[in-house]
Scaffold this motif. Structure first.
Motif, PDB file in Angstrom:
ATOM      1  N   UNK A 270       2.759 -13.793   2.949  1.00 45.56           N
ATOM      2  CA  UNK A 270       4.146 -13.479   3.328  1.00 45.56           C
ATOM      3  C   UNK A 270       4.377 -11.984   3.518  1.00 45.56           C
ATOM      4  N   UNK A 271       5.154 -11.658   4.529  1.00 44.83           N
ATOM      5  CA  UNK A 271       5.428 -10.252   4.842  1.00 44.83           C
ATOM      6  C   UNK A 271       6.213  -9.565   3.726  1.00 44.83           C
ATOM      7  N   UNK A 272       7.035 -10.325   2.986  1.00 44.83           N
ATOM      8  CA  UNK A 272       7.825  -9.688   1.931  1.00 44.83           C
ATOM      9  C   UNK A 272       6.949  -9.143   0.810  1.00 44.83           C
ATOM     10  N   UNK A 273       5.744  -9.714   0.643  1.00 45.93           N
ATOM     11  CA  UNK A 273       4.820  -9.159  -0.346  1.00 45.93           C
ATOM     12  C   UNK A 273       4.355  -7.778   0.097  1.00 45.93           C
ATOM     13  N   UNK A 274       4.040  -7.653   1.380  1.00 37.63           N
ATOM     14  CA  UNK A 274       3.647  -6.347   1.908  1.00 37.63           C
ATOM     15  C   UNK A 274       4.811  -5.350   1.800  1.00 37.63           C
ATOM     16  N   UNK A 275       5.997  -5.794   2.167  1.00 38.84           N
ATOM     17  CA  UNK A 275       7.159  -4.907   2.122  1.00 38.84           C
ATOM     18  C   UNK A 275       7.458  -4.430   0.699  1.00 38.84           C
TER      19      UNK A 275
ATOM     20  N   UNK B  38       7.399  -0.623  -0.523  1.00 41.23           N
ATOM     21  CA  UNK B  38       8.616  -0.076  -1.120  1.00 41.23           C
ATOM     22  C   UNK B  38       8.348   0.572  -2.475  1.00 41.23           C
ATOM     23  N   UNK B  39       7.290   0.110  -3.166  1.00 37.59           N
ATOM     24  CA  UNK B  39       6.943   0.680  -4.465  1.00 37.59           C
ATOM     25  C   UNK B  39       6.090   1.937  -4.346  1.00 37.59           C
ATOM     26  N   UNK B  40       5.767   2.350  -3.111  1.00 41.65           N
ATOM     27  CA  UNK B  40       5.064   3.603  -2.913  1.00 41.65           C
ATOM     28  C   UNK B  40       3.627   3.498  -2.485  1.00 41.65           C
ATOM     29  N   UNK B  41       3.093   2.319  -2.365  1.00 41.70           N
ATOM     30  CA  UNK B  41       1.714   2.163  -1.899  1.00 41.70           C
ATOM     31  C   UNK B  41       1.643   2.406  -0.396  1.00 41.70           C
ATOM     32  N   UNK B  42       0.528   2.982   0.044  1.00 44.77           N
ATOM     33  CA  UNK B  42       0.331   3.091   1.482  1.00 44.77           C
ATOM     34  C   UNK B  42      -0.267   1.798   2.018  1.00 44.77           C
ATOM     35  N   UNK B  43      -0.510   1.754   3.324  1.00 48.82           N
ATOM     36  CA  UNK B  43      -0.962   0.504   3.928  1.00 48.82           C
ATOM     37  C   UNK B  43      -2.330   0.092   3.427  1.00 48.82           C
ATOM     38  N   UNK B  44      -3.260   1.049   3.307  1.00 52.32           N
ATOM     39  CA  UNK B  44      -4.602   0.717   2.834  1.00 52.32           C
ATOM     40  C   UNK B  44      -4.565   0.183   1.414  1.00 52.32           C
ATOM     41  N   UNK B  45      -3.761   0.797   0.541  1.00 50.94           N
ATOM     42  CA  UNK B  45      -3.649   0.318  -0.839  1.00 50.94           C
ATOM     43  C   UNK B  45      -3.000  -1.056  -0.895  1.00 50.94           C
ATOM     44  N   UNK B  46      -2.021  -1.281  -0.032  1.00 52.49           N
ATOM     45  CA  UNK B  46      -1.378  -2.602   0.018  1.00 52.49           C
ATOM     46  C   UNK B  46      -2.383  -3.683   0.401  1.00 52.49           C
TER      47      UNK B  46
END
Length: 418
Positions: free
Chosen positions: A293-298, A302-310
Motif C-alpha cells: 500500500x502507498x500509505x505505508x510508503x507515505x 513523513x517520518x523522515x526516511x528517504x526513498x532508499x531507506x523506505x
C-alpha cells in the motif's frame, strides 16, 4: 459406425439439448415473474439450473459406462449408449421443467454444484500428489530391499554400470558390485542450484525494485515484458547458450588467470540456469512490491526516511513473504532443471567444491536411469525412484522452512493485504 460419427451424434445432440433446456427454464421463470409472482432466483439462474440438471445425468451415465468399459464390460453397443444418454437427457428436461416453481432455489443449487466441483478438483490435485508419492515410495522400497539405505544416503561412489547384469542374473565373481552412493549427485544438485540462485536472486530482486519504485510507467511496461520473454525460452536453447557461449568464455577468462577450467562445469550451468530463473523472481517480486500500500510508503517518508531507506526498511520487509515465495519457485525450477545440466555440466557424479569442474544433478541421473534397455526391476532403474524420493523430501523441507519464514514476516509486519 466410426467413433467420430458417434462423437458427432452425442455432442451434436447434447449441446442443443442443454441450450434448449436453458432457454425453456429461463423463459418459464420470466413468464412467472411477468405475472407479478416473486421468484426465488433470477430467470438466467433458472435457465442454468434447468440446463445443469438436464446435462448432468447424461454425463454421469457416460462416465459410468466408461468405467464399466475399463472393467471389461464391452457387450453394450456404442450406438445404444448414445441413444440412451440423449433419451435420458430429454426425460430429465421434462422432469425438471415440470418441477420448476417460484420457490425453486435455482441459485443455491447452482452454487452448491459449483462448490462440489471445486472440492472435487481440489481432491484430484491432492490425491494426485499422494498417488505420485506412494508410487515413488513403493518403488523406492524395492530399491532399498536390494541396496543399502545408508550406503545410498551417505555413500560417495556412484557406479551402477553393472547393475543391469545383476538384474538379469548374469553377474559373475569377476564383475565389480554396483555402487549407489548418492552424495555426489545431491552435492552437484545443491551446488549448481546455489550458483543459479546467487545469480538470479540479487538481479531479480533489484530489477523488481527498479521496475516498481524507480521506473516510469512507460519504462516498466517495456522492461517487464522483455524480461518475461526469457521465461518462455525452451531450456534446450539455454543449454546451447551455455555450451557454445558461456562455457568457452569461462574457460578463456580463467585460462588468462592461469587457472584450468573445464568446458563442462558447474559454474557455466549455474550461471545460465540463474539467467533462466531471473524473470521468474523478477516478475513475481515486482508484482508483490507494487502491491504494498502507498500509505505505508507515505508514512515512512513523513517520518523522515528517504526513498532508499523506505524501500530497504519498509517496502521490502512488507513484501518479503511474496519475495520468499518467488525465490522458492526459482529454487524449485533450478532443482528440477535437466537440459542445461546435461549440455553444460556433464553426466558424471563428481564430489568436489571446485565450480570449474564437471558434475551432475539428481534429475539428470533419474533420466539416465530410466532410459536404455535395462530391466525395470533392476537396481539401476529403481534407483531413479530412490533419487526422486529423496529430492521430494528435500523439496518438502524447503517448503516447510519457507512457509515458517513467511508466517514470521506476516506476524511481524501484520501483512493482511498481500
Amino acid at each position: 459406425m466410426s467413433n467420430d460419427s458417434l462423437y458427432l451424434i452425442f455432442f451434436g445432440g447434447l449441446i442443443p439439448l442443454i441450450f434448449i433446456a436453458y432457454m425453456i427454464g429461463k423463459n418459464k421463470a420470466q413468464v412467472i415473474s411477468n405475472k407479478g409472482i416473486h421468484i426465488n432466483s433470477q430467470p438466467e439462474q433458472y435457465g442454468w439450473f434447468t440446463a445443469l440438471y438436464t446435462g448432468l445425468p447424461v454425463i454421469m451415465l457416460l462416465v459410468t459406462v466408461m468405467f464399466l468399459y475399463l472393467f471389461g464390460l464391452k457387450s453394450v453397443p456404442p450406438m445404444l449408449i448414445v441413444i440412451s444418454s440423449l433419451a435420458l437427457g430429454a426425460i430429465s428436461l421434462i422432469f425438471v421443467v415440470k418441477r420448476l416453481s417460484p420457490t425453486t432455489k435455482a441459485r443455491d443449487s447452482i452454487e452448491s454444484f459449483i462448490r462440489i466441483v471445486l472440492i472435487f478438483a481440489s481432491l484430484i490435485s491432492v490425491l494426485t500428489t499422494f498417488g505420485i508419492l506412494f508410487s515413488i515410495i513403493f518403488e523406492s522400497i524395492h530399491f532399498f530391499q536390494r541396496e543399502s539405505f545408508f550406503g545410498f544416503i551417505f555413500g560417495t561412489d556412484w557406479n551402477p554400470d553393472t547393475a543391469f547384469l545383476e538384474g538379469a542374473g548374469r553377474a559373475t565373481e569377476g564383475v565389480a558390485q554396483a555402487q549407489f552412493g548418492a552424495v555426489p549427485i545431491f552435492a552437484g544438485t545443491f551446488y549448481i542450484t546455489l550458483i543459479a540462485m546467487a545469480v538470479a536472486v540479487p538481479i531479480g530482486i533489484l530489477s523488481a525494485v527498479f521496475m516498481s519504485e524507480y521506473a516510469s510507467k512507460k519504462v516498466r511496461n517495456t522492461i517487464k515484458p522483455t524480461l518475461e520473454i526469457l521465461a518462455g525460452i525452451p531450456t534446450v536453447v539455454y543449454g546451447f547458450f551455455a555450451a557454445i557461449t558461456v562455457a568457452p568464455f569461462i574457460v578463456n577468462v580463467f585460462s588468462a588467470l592461469g587457472i584450468d577450467a573445464s568446458y563442462r562445469s558447474a559454474l557455466g550451468a549455474g550461471v545460465v540456469m540463474g539467467i533462466m530463473i531471473i524473470p521468474i523472481i523478477s516478475s513475481l517480486s515486482d508484482d508483490v512490491i507494487s502491491s504494498v500500500p502507498q500509505n505505508i510508503r507515505n508514512g515512512s517518508l513523513a517520518l523522515g526516511m528517504n526513498k532508499a531507506e523506505t524501500i530497504m526498511f519498509v517496502v521490502i520487509p512488507s513484501a518479503m513473504p511474496g519475495i520468499i515465495a518467488a525465490v522458492l519457485l526459482g529454487i524449485s525450477r533450478a532443482l528440477g532443471e535437466t537440459m542445461i545440466v546435461v549440455m553444460a555440466a556433464s553426466l558424471r557424479p563428481n564430489l568436489t567444491m571446485n565450480p570449474l569442474e564437471d558434475m551432475t544433478t539428481v534429475t539428470v541421473k533419474i533420466v539416465e536411469s530410466l532410459v536404455g534397455d535395462q530391466e525395470f526391476d533392476s537396481s539401476l532403474t529403481l534407483s531413479a525412484f530412490a533419487l526422486g524420493l529423496v529430492l521430494f523430501v528435500v523439496t518438502l523441507i524447503i517448503n516447510i522452512i519457507s512457509i515458517t519464514t513467511i508466517r514470521k514476516f506476516h506476524q511481524k509486519y501484520k501483512i493482511s493485504n498481500l
